[in-house]
Motif scaffolding. Structure first.
Motif, PDB file in Angstrom:
ATOM      1  N   GLY A   9      62.769  24.236 -11.523  1.00  0.00           N
ATOM      2  CA  GLY A   9      63.805  25.191 -11.880  1.00  0.00           C
ATOM      3  C   GLY A   9      65.203  24.695 -11.561  1.00  0.00           C
ATOM      4  O   GLY A   9      65.454  24.198 -10.456  1.00  0.00           O
ATOM      5  N   ILE A  11      68.199  26.341 -10.703  1.00  0.00           N
ATOM      6  CA  ILE A  11      68.526  27.688 -10.226  1.00  0.00           C
ATOM      7  C   ILE A  11      70.036  27.801 -10.072  1.00  0.00           C
ATOM      8  O   ILE A  11      70.642  27.057  -9.300  1.00  0.00           O
ATOM      9  CB  ILE A  11      67.826  27.970  -8.881  1.00  0.00           C
ATOM     10  N   GLU A  47      56.124  28.874 -16.987  1.00  0.00           N
ATOM     11  CA  GLU A  47      56.953  29.975 -16.500  1.00  0.00           C
ATOM     12  C   GLU A  47      56.294  30.663 -15.310  1.00  0.00           C
ATOM     13  O   GLU A  47      56.937  30.924 -14.282  1.00  0.00           O
ATOM     14  CB  GLU A  47      57.194  30.986 -17.624  1.00  0.00           C
ATOM     15  N   GLU A  51      57.566  30.705 -11.287  1.00  0.00           N
ATOM     16  CA  GLU A  51      57.771  31.950 -10.549  1.00  0.00           C
ATOM     17  C   GLU A  51      56.946  31.952  -9.253  1.00  0.00           C
ATOM     18  O   GLU A  51      57.438  32.351  -8.191  1.00  0.00           O
ATOM     19  CB  GLU A  51      57.404  33.139 -11.429  1.00  0.00           C
ATOM     20  N   VAL A  62      61.989  35.440  -9.543  1.00  0.00           N
ATOM     21  CA  VAL A  62      62.741  35.146 -10.763  1.00  0.00           C
ATOM     22  C   VAL A  62      62.716  36.366 -11.676  1.00  0.00           C
ATOM     23  O   VAL A  62      61.646  36.918 -11.960  1.00  0.00           O
ATOM     24  CB  VAL A  62      62.148  33.924 -11.495  1.00  0.00           C
ATOM     25  N   SER A  65      64.847  33.712 -16.875  1.00  0.00           N
ATOM     26  CA  SER A  65      64.906  32.252 -17.007  1.00  0.00           C
ATOM     27  C   SER A  65      64.744  31.875 -18.466  1.00  0.00           C
ATOM     28  O   SER A  65      64.364  32.707 -19.299  1.00  0.00           O
ATOM     29  CB  SER A  65      63.812  31.587 -16.158  1.00  0.00           C
ATOM     30  N   ARG A  85      62.846  24.896 -16.357  1.00  0.00           N
ATOM     31  CA  ARG A  85      63.451  26.133 -16.812  1.00  0.00           C
ATOM     32  C   ARG A  85      64.745  26.376 -16.033  1.00  0.00           C
ATOM     33  O   ARG A  85      64.848  26.016 -14.862  1.00  0.00           O
ATOM     34  CB  ARG A  85      62.495  27.322 -16.622  1.00  0.00           C
ATOM     35  N   GLU A  86      65.704  26.961 -16.712  1.00  0.00           N
ATOM     36  CA  GLU A  86      66.951  27.350 -16.066  1.00  0.00           C
ATOM     37  C   GLU A  86      66.789  28.780 -15.563  1.00  0.00           C
ATOM     38  O   GLU A  86      66.520  29.698 -16.336  1.00  0.00           O
ATOM     39  CB  GLU A  86      68.110  27.259 -17.053  1.00  0.00           C
ATOM     40  N   VAL A  87      66.929  28.959 -14.256  1.00  0.00           N
ATOM     41  CA  VAL A  87      66.787  30.272 -13.639  1.00  0.00           C
ATOM     42  C   VAL A  87      68.168  30.921 -13.580  1.00  0.00           C
ATOM     43  O   VAL A  87      69.061  30.469 -12.863  1.00  0.00           O
ATOM     44  CB  VAL A  87      66.174  30.160 -12.235  1.00  0.00           C
TER      45      VAL A  87
END
Length: 324
Positions: A9, A11, A47, A51, A62, A65, A85-87
């Motif tokens: 992530g 974040i 995903e 999490e 999360v 995202s 993934r971009e949180v």
């Protein structure tokens, strides 16, 4: 050798900084910084894995995202697939639940930290925005600068100065004005003869597909630390861009576009196929705008690039005003 599937992530805090963690010394690539995450279990989505891992490692939940990038990398002793993934939103206060040191870092400072080699494209993706504005060619210099001022006020942070109808002298003059206007507010990439690059050290460079083919055997033409991008239209050009170690590419045309009416669109399914397995950030171009960001992200892209679709106040043929 089985490829290890890892969810990671990027974040982001409310101030835009990115959270990174230091790997334990007894783990693979120990002592280096990383984007938090962990292994994806059999039957688990990236995903869901992210999490779960962030809850265990950082004590956060999360809430929002989006897909950012997939990276395949082969170490001498290990093959990894990083599903990143971009949180964008979470609850809880991040802390090193396993004793790992954490740091909140400004995106532009990420290259100053030592990461595993597989993380290099993630660092690039973390530093890039989700839209890439390409300037229209039909405006006077004064009109273009006014339009760019408006775009900057609306949050555009990455700009390509494209003005093929200008003379070399006029383009260079305009480039200096655009760089000054965008200083501290947006990154500017210029487009033209690479011999000019030394005259504009503050700017990155965007290679045409023709330049990409000419330079493919020569190596990266400008130093790391300056953005280098390339226009691509097919798998061969994408492969050439990767070998040239560009920072990102623009893939086009996804849909029919007014600027290139004779070009055959790739369409969304083919664009997604081309992006699968490509390890540099990609902007999709061609008939796209802000309304297409979610589909671009789901297709594996960093975001969208556009001329008219991102230009302030442009009115499309249907009569709708397109704004950023």
């Amino acid at each position: 050798m089985k490829r290890v599937h890892v969810a990671a992530g990027v974040i982001r805090g409310a101030d835009g900084r990115v959270l990174i963690a230091k790997r334990p010394l007894d783990k693979h690539q120990g002592g280096l910084w990383e984007f938090p995450g962990g292994k994806v279990e059999d039957g688990e989505s990236a995903e869901a894995a992210l999490e779960r891992e962030l809850a265990e490692e950082l004590g956060i939940a999360v809430t929002r995202s989006r897909p950012l990038i997939q990276v395949r990398h082969d170490y001498p002793d290990k093959q990894v697939l990083l599903d990143v993934r971009e949180v964008l939103a979470f609850t809880g206060e991040p802390h090193g639940a396993e004793g790992q040191p954490l740091a909140w870092v400004a995106p532009e400072a990420l290259p100053n930290y030592r990461f595993p080699a597989a993380n290099r494209p993630i660092i690039t993706a973390a530093r890039l925005p989700d839209r890439y504005l390409i300037t229209p060619d039909e405006h006077s210099a004064d009109e273009l600068l006014r339009g760019l001022s408006s775009a900057l006020q609306r949050g555009v942070r990455l700009i390509q100065l494209r003005a093929p109808s200008l003379s070399d002298r006029a383009y260079r003059t305009l480039a200096a004005d655009v760089i000054e206007l965008c200083k501290g507010r947006a990154e500017v990439l210029l487009k033209g003869p690479l011999e000019w690059a030394a005259d504009f050290p503050e700017a990155g460079w965007h290679l045409s597909a023709a330049q990409l083919r000419q330079l493919a055997a020569s190596g990266r033409p400008i130093a790391f630390g300056r953005w280098l991008a390339a226009s691509c239209h097919d798998a061969l050009e994408m492969s050439l861009a990767a070998s040239l170690e560009v920072d990102f590419i623009v893939l086009s045309p996804v849909l029919a576009t007014l600027s290139h009416p004779g070009a055959v669109p790739l369409g969304w399914p083919r664009a997604a196929e081309l992006l699968a397995g490509f390890t540099q950030p990609v902007y999709l171009l061609g008939g796209l705008g802000m309304a297409d960001l979610a589909q671009a992200s789901d297709s594996g892209a960093q975001g969208v690039a556009a001329i008219r679709g991102l230009w302030p106040g442009w009115v499309d043929p249907s009569g709708a005003t397109r704004t950023i």
